[in-house]
Design a protein around this motif. Structure first.
Motif, PDB file in Angstrom:
ATOM      1  N   PRO A 197      48.687  32.337  29.633  1.00 42.58           N
ATOM      2  CA  PRO A 197      48.069  32.460  28.301  1.00 42.58           C
ATOM      3  C   PRO A 197      46.775  33.260  28.354  1.00 42.58           C
ATOM      4  N   LEU A 198      46.405  33.840  27.220  1.00 42.75           N
ATOM      5  CA  LEU A 198      45.183  34.646  27.149  1.00 42.75           C
ATOM      6  C   LEU A 198      43.925  33.800  27.273  1.00 42.75           C
ATOM      7  N   THR A 199      44.087  32.484  27.192  1.00 44.96           N
ATOM      8  CA  THR A 199      42.937  31.591  27.361  1.00 44.96           C
ATOM      9  C   THR A 199      42.692  31.246  28.830  1.00 44.96           C
ATOM     10  N   GLN A 200      43.462  31.801  29.722  1.00 42.08           N
ATOM     11  CA  GLN A 200      43.311  31.513  31.148  1.00 42.08           C
ATOM     12  C   GLN A 200      41.877  31.852  31.607  1.00 42.08           C
ATOM     13  N   PRO A 201      41.169  30.913  32.283  1.00 41.19           N
ATOM     14  CA  PRO A 201      39.774  31.174  32.684  1.00 41.19           C
ATOM     15  C   PRO A 201      39.608  32.407  33.568  1.00 41.19           C
ATOM     16  N   LEU A 202      40.638  32.777  34.319  1.00 39.34           N
ATOM     17  CA  LEU A 202      40.534  33.960  35.172  1.00 39.34           C
ATOM     18  C   LEU A 202      40.243  35.225  34.379  1.00 39.34           C
ATOM     19  N   LEU A 203      40.617  35.235  33.107  1.00 30.43           N
ATOM     20  CA  LEU A 203      40.532  36.470  32.322  1.00 30.43           C
ATOM     21  C   LEU A 203      39.136  36.744  31.776  1.00 30.43           C
ATOM     22  N   GLN A 204      38.335  35.701  31.599  1.00 30.23           N
ATOM     23  CA  GLN A 204      37.044  35.876  30.931  1.00 30.23           C
ATOM     24  C   GLN A 204      36.132  36.883  31.656  1.00 30.23           C
ATOM     25  N   PRO A 205      35.898  36.756  32.970  1.00 33.39           N
ATOM     26  CA  PRO A 205      35.031  37.752  33.629  1.00 33.39           C
ATOM     27  C   PRO A 205      35.641  39.147  33.636  1.00 33.39           C
ATOM     28  N   ILE A 253      48.138  38.598  37.863  1.00 35.14           N
ATOM     29  CA  ILE A 253      47.942  37.168  37.592  1.00 35.14           C
ATOM     30  C   ILE A 253      49.265  36.566  37.136  1.00 35.14           C
ATOM     31  N   GLY A 254      49.735  35.601  37.894  1.00 37.53           N
ATOM     32  CA  GLY A 254      51.031  34.979  37.613  1.00 37.53           C
ATOM     33  C   GLY A 254      52.104  35.640  38.454  1.00 37.53           C
ATOM     34  N   LEU A 255      52.756  34.861  39.317  1.00 34.65           N
ATOM     35  CA  LEU A 255      53.690  35.454  40.273  1.00 34.65           C
ATOM     36  C   LEU A 255      55.113  34.962  40.069  1.00 34.65           C
ATOM     37  N   GLY A 256      55.502  34.869  38.824  1.00 39.58           N
ATOM     38  CA  GLY A 256      56.918  34.730  38.518  1.00 39.58           C
ATOM     39  C   GLY A 256      57.603  36.065  38.774  1.00 39.58           C
ATOM     40  N   ARG A 257      58.784  36.200  38.256  1.00 35.87           N
ATOM     41  CA  ARG A 257      59.580  37.414  38.523  1.00 35.87           C
ATOM     42  C   ARG A 257      58.845  38.682  38.076  1.00 35.87           C
ATOM     43  N   SER A 258      58.243  38.653  36.891  1.00 32.90           N
ATOM     44  CA  SER A 258      57.559  39.839  36.372  1.00 32.90           C
ATOM     45  C   SER A 258      56.334  40.178  37.208  1.00 32.90           C
ATOM     46  N   THR A 309      48.052  37.885  48.690  1.00 30.97           N
ATOM     47  CA  THR A 309      48.477  36.847  47.746  1.00 30.97           C
ATOM     48  C   THR A 309      47.633  35.594  47.952  1.00 30.97           C
ATOM     49  N   ARG A 310      47.293  34.945  46.828  1.00 30.88           N
ATOM     50  CA  ARG A 310      46.544  33.690  46.866  1.00 30.88           C
ATOM     51  C   ARG A 310      47.159  32.726  45.861  1.00 30.88           C
ATOM     52  N   LEU A 311      47.459  31.533  46.323  1.00 36.75           N
ATOM     53  CA  LEU A 311      48.085  30.526  45.463  1.00 36.75           C
ATOM     54  C   LEU A 311      47.116  29.381  45.192  1.00 36.75           C
ATOM     55  N   GLY A 312      47.399  28.629  44.136  1.00 42.64           N
ATOM     56  CA  GLY A 312      46.522  27.525  43.762  1.00 42.64           C
ATOM     57  C   GLY A 312      45.194  27.997  43.201  1.00 42.64           C
ATOM     58  N   VAL A 313      45.179  29.191  42.596  1.00 42.70           N
ATOM     59  CA  VAL A 313      43.938  29.787  42.095  1.00 42.70           C
ATOM     60  C   VAL A 313      43.757  29.459  40.609  1.00 42.70           C
ATOM     61  N   SER A 314      42.644  28.845  40.262  1.00 40.30           N
ATOM     62  CA  SER A 314      42.370  28.554  38.845  1.00 40.30           C
ATOM     63  C   SER A 314      40.978  29.005  38.423  1.00 40.30           C
TER      64      SER A 314
END
Length: 481
Positions: free
Chosen positions: A78-86, A11-16, A56-61
């Motif tokens: 952030p840890l509050t990202q909705p993707l993380l809850q499930p 989750i998150g496709l910056g350099r890391s 890869t999938r972009l624009g995913v919220s």
């Protein structure tokens, strides 16, 4: 954690994030990599992942469907990202890219965090270790992800890691042999509810250390930790450039030591290319790492004396008719600006001699505390970006403030006001993302604006004449187009 994972989610496709996705795919794991953003630049950056079979999938919220057994989080998510809850509800391990990479390192590592000074100290430690024959590279928050280091398969003796509070939020087993906390001052309060939460995130650096490890902590930060009942298990080295109670302290420009076997004066800052109280503490922390890793003292000192600071950190850009132009674009919080102002040269006569350029994107910071120092050292402030109105409200009683539309205009306005002996300082106290790609881009725009100004003046296009009754200079065209 199953290894290799049956299906990993990045989750998150910056350099890391990209480095984690690539490394996981090369280990044979099916990988789905997502990001909320969808830009042409990001699409180009992801092209390298396609041949590895990464989806890869972009624009995913919104939460994804799929049976994932590992999730890797980029620092900016952030840890509050909705993707993380499930994922949490399903019991899926959620790791930082830093944690994932360090679990597979074959060498010990040094971890360096703090509100300010992380990059400088990381570079100092890297330089010192290599000079002393310990093969290392600077990685982590400094720009080289740990998962990218894994792919180098290089025989490092130790890894030198710059670590942010964001990265520390999702560590579980991360355990640096030497862990450095440089300072903790207000920052990132748009991510944390308050300073105690920010400090607790920083202090996670020490949570897995054992008695054989080393915790190297600035004295004031240590006092803040103790006030929150935060402690360490490792052997402790304290340092301070403002208080004499540490194992390393600063007196009249010289770093002194009480460390057993290293007692006495260690380093005269005048022998180095670094200046200022903040850099004295960066050097102390580096020397403490040398002590913890049992490096030869004389070789360690040699390396520090020849270190040149990186760009955008109180970087001298030009002298234009007696006015110094300094690029401190890396200063993204109030404490960094305070330290930059304190390290600037004074005027030959008493009184302020600085023209400050500040402003940028909101980080939830309070700018009022800087007001008294501005009154002592700053002639005027030119304010840009989202925070310019808030800054003017906080500072206008202490120093004349002028709102300008952009950074080149701020440079031009400062040049018109400045007199020989003055300093024009870019030290924004904000992040850069409202008007620039990052702080490097902001610093490059400042540098280009100053050099363009210098070229214009040097070629005679514009002549500057000081006037007696106003503090501005008069511009007269001299015939160049």
């Amino acid at each position: 954690m199953n290894w290799p994972p049956q299906h990993a989610l990045v989750i998150g496709l910056g350099r890391s994030g990209r480095a984690a996705a690539e490394w996981l795919a090369r280990q044979g794991a099916p990988v789905t990599a997502v990001d909320q953003a969808d830009t042409p630049e990001l699409r180009r950056a992801l092209e390298a992942l396609a041949p590895l079979g990464v989806t890869t999938r972009l624009g995913v919220s919104e939460p994804l469907r799929g049976n994932f057994d590992l999730a890797v989080l980029s620092p900016g998510v952030p840890l509050t990202q909705p993707l993380l809850q499930p994922l949490r509800q399903a019991g899926v391990p959620i790791l930082a890219e830093l944690e994932l990479g360090c679990r597979f390192l074959r060498c010990p590592y040094v971890g360096i965090t703090g509100t300010n000074g992380k990059t400088t100290t990381t570079e100092l430690v890297e330089r010192m270790l290599n000079h002393c024959g310990r093969r290392t590279v600077a990685a982590g928050n400094i720009g080289l992800p740990v998962c990218a280091v894994l792919q180098q398969n290089a025989p490092y003796d130790v890894l030198t890691l710059e670590v942010s509070s964001f990265q520390l939020e999702t560590i579980h087993q991360f355990r640096p042999h030497a862990a450095v906390l440089l300072n903790v001052t207000p920052d990132h309060l748009d991510r944390y509810p308050g300073m105690p939460d920010y400090l607790r995130a920083k202090a996670r650096l020490f949570m897995n250390q054992q008695a054989s490890d080393w915790a190297i902590i600035q004295l004031d930060a240590w006092n803040q930790m103790r006030a929150l009942s935060l402690g360490v298990q490792a052997r402790l080295i304290l340092f301070s450039a403002t208080e004499p109670g540490g194992d390393l302290w600063w007196d009249r420009g010289i770093i002194h030591s009480r460390l057993p076997g290293w007692e006495g004066p260690l380093l005269d800052l005048r022998q180095c290319r670094l200046r200022g109280v903040h850099n004295a503490e960066n050097l102390m922390a580096t020397l403490a790492v040398a002590y913890a890793l049992q490096l030869p003292k004389d070789s360690a000192l040699e390396a520090l004396k020849t270190y040149a600071p990186a760009p955008h950190r109180c970087e001298w850009v030009a002298d234009i008719r007696g006015v110094q132009y300094i690029n401190d674009s890396k200063a993204t919080n109030v404490d960094a600006v305070r330290k930059a102002i304190l390290s600037m040269p004074h005027a030959e006569t008493s009184g302020p001699n600085l023209w400050l350029i500040a402003g940028g994107k909101d980080k939830g910071l309070d700018f009022h505390e800087l007001g008294p120092l501005l009154a002592q050292r700053v002639k005027g402030a030119f304010l840009i970006g989202e925070m310019r109105h808030k800054m003017r409200s906080a500072w206008h009683l202490y120093v004349p403030c002028e709102l300008v539309d952009d950074l080149p205009t701020a440079v031009q306005r400062a040049a018109e006001k400045a007199q020989p002996g003055d300093v024009v300082l870019l030290s924004p106290a904000c992040s850069s993302f409202d008007q620039f790609r990052d702080y490097q881009h902001r610093g490059e725009v400042f540098r280009a604006s100053v050099l363009a100004l210098k070229n214009t003046i040097d070629c005679g296009c514009i002549s500057q004449q000081a006037q007696h009754n106003v503090d501005a200079t008069t511009k007269t065209k001299s015939g160049c187009s």
